[in-house]
Scaffold this active site. Structure first.
Site, PDB file in Angstrom:
ATOM      1  N   ASN A 115       0.814  -1.218   0.000  1.00  0.00           N
ATOM      2  CA  ASN A 115       0.000   0.000   0.000  1.00  0.00           C
ATOM      3  C   ASN A 115       0.845   1.265   0.000  1.00  0.00           C
ATOM      4  OD1 ASN A 115      -2.419   1.754   0.659  1.00  0.00           O
ATOM      5  ND2 ASN A 115      -1.199   2.046   2.536  1.00  0.00           N
ATOM      6  N   ARG A 173      -8.412   5.350   1.610  1.00  0.00           N
ATOM      7  CA  ARG A 173      -7.714   4.729   0.480  1.00  0.00           C
ATOM      8  C   ARG A 173      -6.676   5.660  -0.154  1.00  0.00           C
ATOM      9  NH1 ARG A 173     -12.928   2.055  -0.208  1.00  0.00           N
ATOM     10  NH2 ARG A 173     -12.617  -0.104   0.540  1.00  0.00           N
ATOM     11  N   ASP A 182       1.715   7.106   0.205  1.00  0.00           N
ATOM     12  CA  ASP A 182       0.642   6.238  -0.291  1.00  0.00           C
ATOM     13  C   ASP A 182       0.765   5.987  -1.783  1.00  0.00           C
ATOM     14  OD1 ASP A 182      -2.800   6.109  -0.807  1.00  0.00           O
ATOM     15  OD2 ASP A 182      -1.754   4.887   0.684  1.00  0.00           O
ATOM     16  N   ARG A 210      -0.068 -12.657   3.039  1.00  0.00           N
ATOM     17  CA  ARG A 210      -0.862 -11.832   3.963  1.00  0.00           C
ATOM     18  C   ARG A 210      -0.686 -10.411   3.424  1.00  0.00           C
ATOM     19  NH1 ARG A 210       0.406  -7.171   7.393  1.00  0.00           N
ATOM     20  NH2 ARG A 210      -1.148  -7.149   9.087  1.00  0.00           N
ATOM     21  N   ASP A 212      -0.897  -6.586   3.602  1.00  0.00           N
ATOM     22  CA  ASP A 212      -0.946  -5.559   4.651  1.00  0.00           C
ATOM     23  C   ASP A 212      -1.858  -4.393   4.243  1.00  0.00           C
ATOM     24  OD1 ASP A 212       0.368  -4.322   7.073  1.00  0.00           O
ATOM     25  OD2 ASP A 212       0.912  -2.828   5.575  1.00  0.00           O
ATOM     26  N   HIS A 216      -6.801   0.131   3.018  1.00  0.00           N
ATOM     27  CA  HIS A 216      -6.290   1.393   2.475  1.00  0.00           C
ATOM     28  C   HIS A 216      -6.061   1.329   0.972  1.00  0.00           C
ATOM     29  CE1 HIS A 216      -6.013   2.685   6.613  1.00  0.00           C
ATOM     30  NE2 HIS A 216      -5.602   1.458   6.858  1.00  0.00           N
ATOM     31  N   GLU A 248      -5.413  -8.102   5.271  1.00  0.00           N
ATOM     32  CA  GLU A 248      -5.580  -7.442   6.559  1.00  0.00           C
ATOM     33  C   GLU A 248      -6.577  -6.301   6.394  1.00  0.00           C
ATOM     34  OE1 GLU A 248      -3.346  -4.425   7.842  1.00  0.00           O
ATOM     35  OE2 GLU A 248      -3.765  -4.647   9.965  1.00  0.00           O
ATOM     36  N   ARG A 352      -4.719 -19.222  12.526  1.00  0.00           N
ATOM     37  CA  ARG A 352      -3.331 -18.765  12.550  1.00  0.00           C
ATOM     38  C   ARG A 352      -2.906 -18.587  14.001  1.00  0.00           C
ATOM     39  NH1 ARG A 352      -2.217 -12.969  10.133  1.00  0.00           N
ATOM     40  NH2 ARG A 352      -3.249 -12.410  12.096  1.00  0.00           N
TER      41      ARG A 352
HETATM   42  C1  AAO Z   1       5.094   4.017  12.589  1.00  0.00           C
HETATM   43  C2  AAO Z   1       4.844   4.920  13.772  1.00  0.00           C
HETATM   44  C3  AAO Z   1       3.921   6.067  13.369  1.00  0.00           C
HETATM   45  C4  AAO Z   1       4.539   6.806  12.210  1.00  0.00           C
HETATM   46  C5  AAO Z   1       4.757   5.784  11.097  1.00  0.00           C
HETATM   47  C6  AAO Z   1       5.448   6.437   9.938  1.00  0.00           C
HETATM   48  O1  AAO Z   1       4.212   4.158  14.792  1.00  0.00           O
HETATM   49  O2  AAO Z   1       3.755   6.957  14.456  1.00  0.00           O
HETATM   50  O3  AAO Z   1       3.695   7.814  11.760  1.00  0.00           O
HETATM   51  O4  AAO Z   1       5.634   4.750  11.538  1.00  0.00           O
HETATM   52  O5  AAO Z   1       6.774   6.740  10.364  1.00  0.00           O
HETATM   53  C7  AAO Z   1       3.087  -0.658  11.725  1.00  0.00           C
HETATM   54  C8  AAO Z   1       2.914  -0.005  13.108  1.00  0.00           C
HETATM   55  C9  AAO Z   1       2.772   1.488  12.977  1.00  0.00           C
HETATM   56  C10 AAO Z   1       3.956   2.021  12.195  1.00  0.00           C
HETATM   57  C11 AAO Z   1       3.896   1.387  10.789  1.00  0.00           C
HETATM   58  C12 AAO Z   1       4.973   1.926   9.866  1.00  0.00           C
HETATM   59  O6  AAO Z   1       1.734  -0.516  13.700  1.00  0.00           O
HETATM   60  O7  AAO Z   1       2.783   2.084  14.275  1.00  0.00           O
HETATM   61  O8  AAO Z   1       3.873   3.427  12.119  1.00  0.00           O
HETATM   62  O9  AAO Z   1       4.095  -0.017  10.937  1.00  0.00           O
HETATM   63  O10 AAO Z   1       6.238   1.711  10.407  1.00  0.00           O
HETATM   64  C13 AAO Z   1      -4.547   0.856  10.818  1.00  0.00           C
HETATM   65  C14 AAO Z   1      -4.516   0.115   9.479  1.00  0.00           C
HETATM   66  C15 AAO Z   1      -3.938  -1.275   9.609  1.00  0.00           C
HETATM   67  C16 AAO Z   1      -2.590  -1.216  10.303  1.00  0.00           C
HETATM   68  C17 AAO Z   1      -2.823  -0.563  11.681  1.00  0.00           C
HETATM   69  C18 AAO Z   1      -1.547  -0.498  12.496  1.00  0.00           C
HETATM   70  O11 AAO Z   1      -5.835   0.027   8.969  1.00  0.00           O
HETATM   71  O12 AAO Z   1      -3.776  -1.837   8.320  1.00  0.00           O
HETATM   72  O13 AAO Z   1      -3.294   0.763  11.492  1.00  0.00           O
HETATM   73  N1  AAO Z   1      -1.956  -2.530  10.410  1.00  0.00           N
HETATM   74  C19 AAO Z   1      -0.947  -2.876   9.396  1.00  0.00           C
HETATM   75  C20 AAO Z   1       0.185  -3.676  10.001  1.00  0.00           C
HETATM   76  C21 AAO Z   1       0.969  -2.795  10.949  1.00  0.00           C
HETATM   77  C22 AAO Z   1       1.659  -1.670  10.175  1.00  0.00           C
HETATM   78  C23 AAO Z   1       0.851  -1.182   9.047  1.00  0.00           C
HETATM   79  C24 AAO Z   1      -0.351  -1.705   8.713  1.00  0.00           C
HETATM   80  C25 AAO Z   1       1.489  -0.177   8.160  1.00  0.00           C
HETATM   81  O14 AAO Z   1      -0.336  -4.796  10.677  1.00  0.00           O
HETATM   82  O15 AAO Z   1       1.933  -3.541  11.680  1.00  0.00           O
HETATM   83  O16 AAO Z   1       1.863  -0.565  11.050  1.00  0.00           O
HETATM   84  O17 AAO Z   1       2.202  -0.939   7.195  1.00  0.00           O
HETATM   85  C26 AAO Z   1      -8.804   1.906  13.676  1.00  0.00           C
HETATM   86  C27 AAO Z   1      -9.024   1.542  12.202  1.00  0.00           C
HETATM   87  C28 AAO Z   1      -7.918   0.603  11.737  1.00  0.00           C
HETATM   88  C29 AAO Z   1      -6.552   1.216  12.036  1.00  0.00           C
HETATM   89  C30 AAO Z   1      -6.464   1.476  13.535  1.00  0.00           C
HETATM   90  C31 AAO Z   1      -5.097   2.046  13.921  1.00  0.00           C
HETATM   91  O18 AAO Z   1      -8.983   0.730  14.453  1.00  0.00           O
HETATM   92  O19 AAO Z   1     -10.281   0.892  12.081  1.00  0.00           O
HETATM   93  O20 AAO Z   1      -8.045   0.382  10.343  1.00  0.00           O
HETATM   94  O21 AAO Z   1      -5.535   0.288  11.661  1.00  0.00           O
HETATM   95  O22 AAO Z   1      -7.482   2.394  13.904  1.00  0.00           O
HETATM   96  O23 AAO Z   1      -4.888   3.240  13.243  1.00  0.00           O
HETATM   97  C32 AAO Z   1     -11.087   0.024  17.990  1.00  0.00           C
HETATM   98  C33 AAO Z   1     -11.880   0.171  16.712  1.00  0.00           C
HETATM   99  C34 AAO Z   1     -10.971  -0.047  15.507  1.00  0.00           C
HETATM  100  C35 AAO Z   1      -9.839   0.947  15.583  1.00  0.00           C
HETATM  101  C36 AAO Z   1      -9.107   0.698  16.883  1.00  0.00           C
HETATM  102  C37 AAO Z   1      -7.911   1.596  17.025  1.00  0.00           C
HETATM  103  O24 AAO Z   1     -10.646  -1.314  18.120  1.00  0.00           O
HETATM  104  O25 AAO Z   1     -12.928  -0.808  16.709  1.00  0.00           O
HETATM  105  O26 AAO Z   1     -11.688   0.151  14.283  1.00  0.00           O
HETATM  106  O27 AAO Z   1      -9.981   0.917  17.983  1.00  0.00           O
HETATM  107  O28 AAO Z   1      -8.348   2.931  17.018  1.00  0.00           O
END
Ligand code: AAO
Length: 512
Positions: A115, A173, A182, A210, A212, A216, A248, A352
């Site tokens: 992405n 997106r 993006d 998987r 990621d 988005h 994901e 998993r």
């Molecule tokens: C890091 C730093 C950031 C910095 C960034 C760029 O932490 O501060 O800005 O670098 O330098 C992983 C880490 C991130 C990291 C990123 C890049 O987790 O912290 O950022 O690598 O190094 C969203 C996405 C989802 C994503 C998740 C983490 O939709 O796809 O954020 N997961 C995947 C991977 C993950 C990775 C990435 C994506 C990026 O598994 O390891 O990030 O490649 C809501 C939304 C979700 C959203 C979450 C968090 O969730 O619905 O879609 O996930 O917020 O933003 C309740 C709600 C639920 C909500 C949740 C949290 O549960 O029901 O909907 O609360 O608010």
């Protein structure tokens, strides 16, 4: 003719739901942040012999090397190029691991980060895992190559350029997730580069991906990318096998984007599963184990054939992503074994199992300040090997939940009962439940604060069975509890609520 085309297309898309797991195996293990050399060893010495169906590996592509914080695990989710050198090893080591795992019947699924590229303020230079030069300032990634023409900035209309509101599908997106550049996946050029990356891995022998951050990416763009993927390598897979895709998508409800939009492209991560089962086993919000009689689609989860299920994942075991405080990780070992045992015994979904490493948590106001800490590493940031102790556990900070007797044996349980329907449900209207899988397996839990003592119909043939939770069948005997099933299929179970593992499981292959 039209019908034939429709059937072919339908068949084609459904095929991406098939993990191509070898006969007699069922579950995937996520060896998070493991080195390729260690995964190859683990396939041959443990995963193959113990009936694991596949291994999910961390992103193998070139990634940024972060200085501050020092080498966080999430640096691997900031691609610099699609060269196959990363914190887990070189392209040759990756190729060797894929071959060795395939040769012992363990499929390899790659965590594909397609992405985005690195963060918008990630600087410029050669601080990358293969030493490639890049500049996020000018959006220049010459090792792909990508230029500023290949990113979505012109399509995002938020002030920050980042996602600011998950209620707006266009932002989700077309804007930056957490400041990550993006990619413009509507461009044929970008689609081509992503497909080339994934097809290179398919040629090496991987069984699927998987993918990621699918929330988005537009489903239409993903459809084009997945549709341009090759069939799997016939060295290890039947001719015409489509790559397994599990996407994901975090959908716990409450947002306009839903998992449904992605069903036709492959399986989808069902985040409701772990969040809800965690609440049930923690007995929060009045939830009771006896309420899981209709577990699965009855609880509003996606159709069984679309679901990729798990108790925790690499994000939500450390407060990232979604699931919240109910998520049960290895930090709550007793509950984790029960929840994973329940998942592996129940017929719903493609399972998993998470395999983690420990880190020094430091909670301030409920948030772990150390949630960024990477895997056990040397001072130069390189990942340490996984040492195996004489008792078959892992050392040096590697948790290896997949090697815990209770979990390893429940992976076997799932293999033995595969294809059998759930049967003979019993509950005490509180937190003691039991159910079977046809006549091939039976499991019973005591999650109440008092003892369980009951005689139940197991549906299993008469005989003496070894409980695979308190021990296992070794030689001609049981190292743990023995369960006597009578000619009427009934058996007596007694489980104290103070036991290390207050559940019992028996199956056709644990019979003396
Ligand atoms: C890091 C730093 C950031 C910095 C960034 C760029 O932490 O501060 O800005 O670098 O330098 C992983 C880490 C991130 C990291 C990123 C890049 O987790 O912290 O950022 O690598 O190094 C969203 C996405 C989802 C994503 C998740 C983490 O939709 O796809 O954020 N997961 C995947 C991977 C993950 C990775 C990435 C994506 C990026 O598994 O390891 O990030 O490649 C809501 C939304 C979700 C959203 C979450 C968090 O969730 O619905 O879609 O996930 O917020 O933003 C309740 C709600 C639920 C909500 C949740 C949290 O549960 O029901 O909907 O609360 O608010």
């Amino acid at each position: 003719m039209k019908l034939v085309v429709l059937v072919a297309l339908f068949g084609l898309s459904l095929a991406q739901h098939n993990p191509h797991i070898k006969h007699g195996r069922t579950s995937i293990v996520h060896l998070f942040e493991w080195r390729w050399a260690d995964i190859a060893e683990e396939c041959e010495r443990f995963l193959g012999p113990n009936g694991f169906g596949g291994v999910q590996i961390s992103p193998p592509n070139e990634h940024i090397l972060k200085e501050s914080p020092w080498r966080p695990w999430w640096q691997r989710y900031q691609p610099i190029s699609y060269k196959l050198c990363s914190r887990s090893g070189s392209e040759d080591e990756l190729r060797d691991m894929i071959t060795r795992c395939n040769n012992v019947g363990v499929n390899v699924y790659v965590d594909a980060v397609i992405n985005h590229m690195a963060r918008g303020d990630g600087g410029e230079g050669t601080h990358s895992s293969c030493g490639s030069w890049f500049s996020v300032y000018t959006q220049d990634f010459p090792s792909v190559p990508y230029s500023s023409l290949d990113f979505n900035d012109n399509k995002c209309y938020t002030a920050s350029g980042n996602i600011e509101n998950y209620s707006d599908p266009n932002q989700v997106r077309d804007c930056r997730l957490d400041r990550l550049l993006d990619l413009a996946l509507e461009k044929d050029y970008v689609r081509g580069k992503v497909a080339d990356y994934m097809n290179n891995l398919i040629d090496m022998g991987v069984a699927g991906f998987r993918v990621d951050a699918c929330k988005h990416m537009w489903p239409g763009d993903l459809d084009i990318v997945f549709g341009s993927l090759k069939n799997l390598n016939t060295m290890w897979f039947a001719s015409g096998s489509r790559p397994f895709i599990f996407q994901e998508v975090i959908d716990l409800g409450g947002e306009p984007i839903s998992s449904k939009e992605y069903y036709h492209l492959g399986r989808v991560t069902e985040f409701k599963y772990g969040a809800k089962l965690g609440t049930v086993f923690r007995k929060w919000n009045g939830e009771k184990l006896s309420y899981t009689k209709n577990w699965g689609e009855g609880w509003g989860f996606m159709p069984d054939g679309n679901a990729l299920v798990f108790i925790d994942n690499h994000d939500n075991q450390r407060g990232h992503g979604a699931g919240g405080a109910s998520i049960i990780s290895f930090w709550d070992a007793r509950l984790h074994k029960m929840a994973v045992g329940y998942m592996l015994a129940h017929p719903y979904g493609q399972t998993r199992v998470m395999s983690s490493y420990k880190w020094d948590r430091n909670f301030v106001d409920g948030k772990d300040q150390n949630d960024w800490i990477g895997p056990p590493s040397n001072s130069d940031g390189s990942t340490k090997p996984v040492p195996i102790n004489p008792d078959q556990t892992c050392g040096d900070g590697w948790v290896c939940e997949h090697r815990w007797r209770q979990i390893k044996n429940m992976v076997t349980f799932r293999n033995v009962v595969n294809g059998q329907p759930q049967a003979n449900w019993w509950d005490n209207q509180s937190n003691q439940v039991a159910f079977g899988r046809g006549d091939r397996g039976f499991i019973i839990f005591n999650n109440d604060d008092w003892d369980l003592d009951v005689t139940l119909n197991t549906g299993m043939p008469a005989g003496t069975y070894c409980d695979v939770i308190s021990g296992q069948k070794e030689g001609g005997g049981c190292t743990g509890k023995k369960i006597q099933v009578g000619s009427d299929g009934r058996a007596h179970f007694s489980i104290s609520n103070r036991e290390e593992d207050p559940f019992v499981a028996i199956h056709a292959e644990s019979k003396l």
